[in-house]
Design an enzyme around this catalytic site. Structure first.
Site, PDB file in Angstrom:
ATOM      1  N   THR A  34      -4.303   7.203  -0.144  1.00 25.52           N
ATOM      2  CA  THR A  34      -4.948   5.907  -0.351  1.00 25.52           C
ATOM      3  C   THR A  34      -5.681   5.464   0.908  1.00 25.52           C
ATOM      4  O   THR A  34      -6.876   5.161   0.877  1.00 25.52           O
ATOM      5  CB  THR A  34      -3.901   4.849  -0.737  1.00 25.52           C
ATOM      6  OG1 THR A  34      -3.163   5.306  -1.880  1.00 25.52           O
ATOM      7  CG2 THR A  34      -4.572   3.513  -1.066  1.00 25.52           C
ATOM      8  N   PHE A  49       0.809  -1.210   0.000  1.00 25.52           N
ATOM      9  CA  PHE A  49       0.000   0.000   0.000  1.00 25.52           C
ATOM     10  C   PHE A  49       0.845   1.264   0.000  1.00 25.52           C
ATOM     11  O   PHE A  49       1.778   1.397   0.799  1.00 25.52           O
ATOM     12  CB  PHE A  49      -0.880   0.060   1.256  1.00 25.52           C
ATOM     13  CG  PHE A  49      -1.991  -0.932   1.285  1.00 25.52           C
ATOM     14  CD1 PHE A  49      -3.220  -0.650   0.721  1.00 25.52           C
ATOM     15  CD2 PHE A  49      -1.800  -2.170   1.901  1.00 25.52           C
ATOM     16  CE1 PHE A  49      -4.251  -1.570   0.761  1.00 25.52           C
ATOM     17  CE2 PHE A  49      -2.828  -3.100   1.950  1.00 25.52           C
ATOM     18  CZ  PHE A  49      -4.058  -2.799   1.378  1.00 25.52           C
ATOM     19  N   ASP A  50       0.462   2.192  -0.854  1.00 27.57           N
ATOM     20  CA  ASP A  50       0.740   3.586  -0.558  1.00 27.57           C
ATOM     21  C   ASP A  50      -0.177   3.958   0.604  1.00 27.57           C
ATOM     22  O   ASP A  50      -1.291   3.439   0.709  1.00 27.57           O
ATOM     23  CB  ASP A  50       0.442   4.450  -1.775  1.00 27.57           C
ATOM     24  CG  ASP A  50       0.452   5.923  -1.436  1.00 27.57           C
ATOM     25  OD1 ASP A  50       1.489   6.407  -0.946  1.00 27.57           O
ATOM     26  OD2 ASP A  50      -0.579   6.581  -1.631  1.00 27.57           O
ATOM     27  N   CYS A  51       0.261   4.857   1.457  1.00 28.82           N
ATOM     28  CA  CYS A  51      -0.554   5.234   2.615  1.00 28.82           C
ATOM     29  C   CYS A  51      -1.314   6.540   2.389  1.00 28.82           C
ATOM     30  O   CYS A  51      -2.533   6.596   2.527  1.00 28.82           O
ATOM     31  CB  CYS A  51       0.331   5.349   3.853  1.00 28.82           C
ATOM     32  SG  CYS A  51      -0.588   5.754   5.360  1.00 28.82           S
TER      33      CYS A  51
END
Length: 241
Positions: A16, A11-13
């Site tokens: 997102t 994941f990008d945080c």
């Protein structure tokens, strides 16, 4: 291709899972209030995106909280607004206060039952701790710009993550990269040979907000407008739908 084909979600945080645009706008509000310009929210975010991307390219090893302080200083100078060193530093440490999207914690808790969850973020450990608490899930691995010494969209960030996951027994075909930013994430994920899911949080808005425009539109393998939608799509696959 199905969501159930994968073993690891990376994941990008920010943008997102964490509502960084709201966080950025809130943290910049004192500057906005003192500005003589009439600035729409997207104009503020586009200004931020331009300075952030340039600074990340210029100082790839700078700690993210310090880098954001420099970005704040440059925005203040562009808007011709006086600001103190304490205000610059305060913006840099505001990341932990940025809110999570409402659907993120429950979706992550559901996905945790089916995947290894990994963060690949342009942040530092101290900043991410505040965000992690808001997301209410334990990630299996956390890789930050502080660890890597560069910022996405650098290929080095994805190479680092792929190498670390390979050492844990996961191949590229086991990994699905999940992100909003086409510039920071989907374009380099394409170049790295990773499948990706676009969490298109800005689907009802024009432009790219707090991220830079990609040089060309990258490919994505899945598209959802929220993490909740992604979790529901996975559940339907399990049910044979």
């Amino acid at each position: 291709m199905k969501l159930t084909d994968f073993k690891v979600l990376t994941f990008d945080c920010y943008g997102t899972l964490i509502d960084w645009e709201t966080g950025i706008l809130n943290a910049l509000q004192p500057l906005i209030d003192r500005s003589h310009h009439s600035l729409a929210s997207d104009q503020v975010l586009e200004c931020y995106a331009r300075h952030e991307a340039a600074q990340e390219a210029q100082t790839p090893t700078m700690l993210y909280s310090q880098l954001l302080g420099v970005v704040h200083e440059k925005i203040a100078r562009e808007w011709n607004v006086a600001a103190t060193p304490e205000e610059h530093a305060g913006f840099g440490t505001s990341v932990g206060n940025w809110p999570a999207f409402e659907d993120s914690p429950a979706a992550l808790q559901y996905l945790k039952r089916h995947y290894k969850l990994v963060i690949l973020s342009n942040t530092d450990h101290a900043s991410f701790r505040g965000s992690n608490a808001r997301l209410k899930v334990e990630f299996d691995q956390i890789y930050t710009a502080q660890d890597i010494g560069s910022y996405k969209p650098s290929a080095g960030n994805f190479d680092y993550m792929i190498e670390k996951l390979s050492a844990l027994g996961y191949r590229k075909q086991d990994i699905l990269h999940v992100a909003e930013s086409l510039f920071h994430d989907h374009a380099p994920a394409n170049r790295a040979g990773l499948a990706s899911a676009w969490i298109h949080r800005r689907h009802a808005k024009e432009g790219f907000g707090a991220t830079s425009r990609p040089a060309s539109m990258p490919r994505h393998d899945f598209r959802f407008t929220s993490m909740e939608e992604m979790a529901k799509a996975h559940a339907r696959e399990l049910q044979g739908g």
